[in-house]
Motif scaffolding. Structure first.
Motif, mmCIF file in Angstrom:
data_model
loop_
_atom_site.group_PDB
_atom_site.id
_atom_site.type_symbol
_atom_site.label_atom_id
_atom_site.label_comp_id
_atom_site.label_asym_id
_atom_site.label_seq_id
_atom_site.Cartn_x
_atom_site.Cartn_y
_atom_site.Cartn_z
ATOM 1 N N ALA A 69 0.824 -1.173 -0.064
ATOM 2 C CA ALA A 69 -0.080 -0.017 0.128
ATOM 3 C C ALA A 69 0.785 1.097 -0.018
ATOM 4 C CB ALA A 69 -0.834 0.111 1.201
ATOM 5 N N SER A 70 0.668 2.132 -0.811
ATOM 6 C CA SER A 70 1.423 3.373 -0.998
ATOM 7 C C SER A 70 0.632 4.560 -1.488
ATOM 8 C CB SER A 70 2.605 3.183 -2.006
ATOM 9 O OG SER A 70 2.107 2.954 -3.210
ATOM 10 N N GLU A 83 -2.880 3.730 -3.391
ATOM 11 C CA GLU A 83 -2.785 2.326 -4.185
ATOM 12 C C GLU A 83 -2.414 1.255 -3.455
ATOM 13 O OE1 GLU A 83 -1.326 3.602 -8.631
ATOM 14 O OE2 GLU A 83 0.358 3.859 -7.305
ATOM 15 N N VAL A 84 -3.412 0.364 -3.534
ATOM 16 C CA VAL A 84 -3.016 -0.881 -2.685
ATOM 17 C C VAL A 84 -3.163 -2.242 -3.622
ATOM 18 C CG1 VAL A 84 -3.874 -2.460 -0.838
ATOM 19 C CG2 VAL A 84 -4.285 0.125 -0.863
ATOM 20 N N THR A 96 -7.675 1.296 -5.722
ATOM 21 C CA THR A 96 -7.190 2.971 -5.832
ATOM 22 C C THR A 96 -8.386 3.581 -4.950
ATOM 23 O OG1 THR A 96 -8.588 2.956 -7.893
ATOM 24 C CG2 THR A 96 -6.073 2.565 -8.047
ATOM 25 N N PHE A 97 -7.927 4.323 -4.151
ATOM 26 C CA PHE A 97 -8.805 5.232 -3.271
ATOM 27 C C PHE A 97 -8.290 6.738 -3.479
ATOM 28 C CE2 PHE A 97 -8.333 0.943 -1.229
ATOM 29 C CZ PHE A 97 -9.661 0.860 -0.954
ATOM 30 N N PHE A 98 -9.129 7.477 -4.000
ATOM 31 C CA PHE A 98 -8.861 8.994 -3.864
ATOM 32 C C PHE A 98 -9.257 9.718 -2.530
ATOM 33 C CE2 PHE A 98 -9.999 7.329 -8.105
ATOM 34 C CZ PHE A 98 -8.928 7.694 -8.971
ATOM 35 N N ASN A 99 -8.201 10.457 -2.295
ATOM 36 C CA ASN A 99 -8.350 11.545 -1.048
ATOM 37 C C ASN A 99 -8.644 10.481 0.208
ATOM 38 O OD1 ASN A 99 -7.440 13.748 -2.585
ATOM 39 N ND2 ASN A 99 -9.572 13.862 -3.407
ATOM 40 N N GLN A 100 -8.024 9.125 0.474
ATOM 41 C CA GLN A 100 -8.273 8.785 1.459
ATOM 42 C C GLN A 100 -7.120 8.233 2.214
ATOM 43 O OE1 GLN A 100 -12.066 6.183 1.150
ATOM 44 N NE2 GLN A 100 -11.871 6.853 -0.955
ATOM 45 N N PRO A 101 -6.142 9.221 2.525
ATOM 46 C CA PRO A 101 -4.689 8.571 3.219
ATOM 47 C C PRO A 101 -4.827 7.769 4.298
ATOM 48 C CG PRO A 101 -5.123 10.810 3.446
ATOM 49 C CD PRO A 101 -6.101 10.444 2.775
ATOM 50 N N LYS A 105 -3.643 3.299 7.377
ATOM 51 C CA LYS A 105 -3.515 2.296 8.771
ATOM 52 C C LYS A 105 -4.090 0.888 8.883
ATOM 53 C CE LYS A 105 -3.469 6.921 11.312
ATOM 54 N NZ LYS A 105 -4.267 7.709 12.117
ATOM 55 N N ASP A 106 -5.269 0.581 7.892
ATOM 56 C CA ASP A 106 -5.726 -0.573 7.909
ATOM 57 C C ASP A 106 -5.200 -1.496 6.836
ATOM 58 O OD1 ASP A 106 -7.543 0.349 9.898
ATOM 59 O OD2 ASP A 106 -9.238 1.060 8.230
ATOM 60 N N LEU A 107 -5.000 -0.968 5.621
ATOM 61 C CA LEU A 107 -4.241 -1.770 4.884
ATOM 62 C C LEU A 107 -2.939 -2.099 4.784
ATOM 63 C CD1 LEU A 107 -6.757 -0.255 2.076
ATOM 64 C CD2 LEU A 107 -7.059 -2.414 3.060
ATOM 65 N N THR A 108 -2.485 -2.741 5.681
ATOM 66 C CA THR A 108 -1.177 -2.947 5.888
ATOM 67 C C THR A 108 -0.790 -4.358 5.282
ATOM 68 O OG1 THR A 108 -1.491 -4.067 8.093
ATOM 69 C CG2 THR A 108 -0.612 -1.768 7.896
#
Length: 396
Positions: A69-70, A83-84, A96-101, A105-108
């Protein structure tokens, strides 16, 4: 506060906005209709879904593991892109997630979960954009719970892009928690003989099974409920029909039916004779006939129907044969005219009546039907129109 019933409106149970989404997606309006939205399969927390088989453009729900995840700033507009990459151990899929930094913390890496979204493609790589997901507990943190959870099937529901499977699961669970007592459609002695579950238990086990063994009894119970209710409704309908009266349509010696049988170039098969005799008997009964004739292609269903039409025509009655398409209706008319031959066809005047006929032809056909001159009428659903009038319709 009394619990929900199966007849309760869905918007009163889960809120108007969510209920409207379920109505648009699946046409469900009540609690009972929602609970009849059964899982199409079950996933396991320990298994991974083959990513290579995911269909483009379709909403999917998969079990997978986070690989990386980055986050980076977008070049052409303001904001960031997360991007995960998830994997089934063989193929990989991008999220892909827009504006959800904060999702970092979850997607490790190493976390497993259920991911739902519509499969798309970007630069020849499959991806889900802004998918819904639910991560499983970390086994190291909750080993006891994880051992139980690992055996608990995850229901995967028919879903859409706007109503993904996890949302269906959460909504159904919420409704089940609020559901009051429900009537059981199956008699207690029938349930006991068949080893079936009470209705409430069947709903719980189909939607929230604790293990694989919970599912088959729930499926068997719900299937029996559906069959029992359907058969009961059919029996009620049969009793309703038998309370009606019908005009008797007997066949007479030397009448149209006997004349037709004499010109047939072949002998009727035993099955055709048996079915024909049953229909012939039904047509002199006290209530309307309601029969389904089932047979392979070429087994003579049209011949059986035509012989019944001739029996009705002997008393001056008319018959309507409804076909699903214009082409099939025309084929039936030609086939019937050919079987009747030059002697009987002019007498019975088989007539085609469809919505696509030219106006002049349609008026002429409608006049023959309304006057009773056409005793065999073939057409599409135009025959059910309020503008179509029969002189003495006896058989459909």
């Amino acid at each position: 506060m009394p619990g929900l019933s199966l007849a309760s409106r869905l918007d009163g149970a889960i809120g108007g906005k969510t209920a409207a989404a379920f109505d648009r997606a699946f046409g469900v309006k009540t609690v009972g209709e929602l609970l009849e939205h059964y899982p199409r399969r079950y996933a396991r927390r320990g298994e991974l879904t083959p990513i290579s088989t995911l269909p483009l453009g379709e909403p999917v729900t998969i079990v997978a593991e986070v690989v990386s995840a980055s986050e980076r700033r977008m070049q052409n507009r303001r904001g960031s892109l997360l991007e995960v990459v998830i994997s089934d151990g063989d193929g990989r899929l991008s999220l892909t997630f827009f504006n959800q930094p904060w999702r970092l913390k979850d997607l490790t890496p190493g976390r497993r979960g259920i991911f739902s979204g519509k499969v798309g493609e970007y630069r020849r790589q499959t991806q889900l954009t802004n998918p819904d997901y639910e991560l499983f507990d970390d086994i190291a943190e909750a080993r006891a719970e994880a051992e139980v959870s690992a055996k608990r099937p995850i229901p995967i529901y028919p879903a859409t892009a706007t109503v993904p499977s996890p949302l269906v699961q959460k909504t159904i669970s919420l409704v089940l928690d609020s559901l009051g007592d429900i009537d059981d459609p199956l008699p207690a002695d029938l349930r006991a003989r068949r080893g079936l579950l009470p209705a409430r238990a069947a709903l719980e086990q189909i939607h929230r099974p604790e293990n694989d063994d919970d599912i088959p009894p729930a499926v068997a119970t719900l299937r029996m409920q559906e069959a029992f209710v359907l058969q009961t409704a059919l029996l009620q309908q049969r009793q309703f029909v038998r309370a009606l009266s019908a005009t008797k349509r007997p066949a007479h010696p030397g009448g149209l039916l006997e004349r037709f049988d004499r010109i047939l170039p072949f002998e009727l098969t035993p099955d055709q004779q048996s079915v024909g005799a049953q229909i012939q008997s039904d047509m002199v009964g006290d209530w309307p006939m309601n029969r389904l004739v089932q047979g392979e292609v070429g087994s003579g269903k049209t011949l059986v129907a035509l012989r019944a039409m001739l029996q009705v025509a002997e008393s001056g009655g008319q018959s309507a044969l409804i076909a699903p398409t214009e082409v099939l209706a025309a084929q039936h008319l030609r086939s019937i005219a050919r079987m009747l031959g030059p002697e009987l066809a002019p007498e019975l005047m088989p007539t085609l009546l469809t919505g696509q006929l030219p106006a002049a032809e349609r008026r002429k056909a409608a006049l023959r039907v309304a006057s009773g001159q056409a005793r065999i009428v073939v057409g599409t659903h135009a025959l059910l129109s309020s503008t179509t009038t029969f002189a003495d319709l006896g058989f459909v």
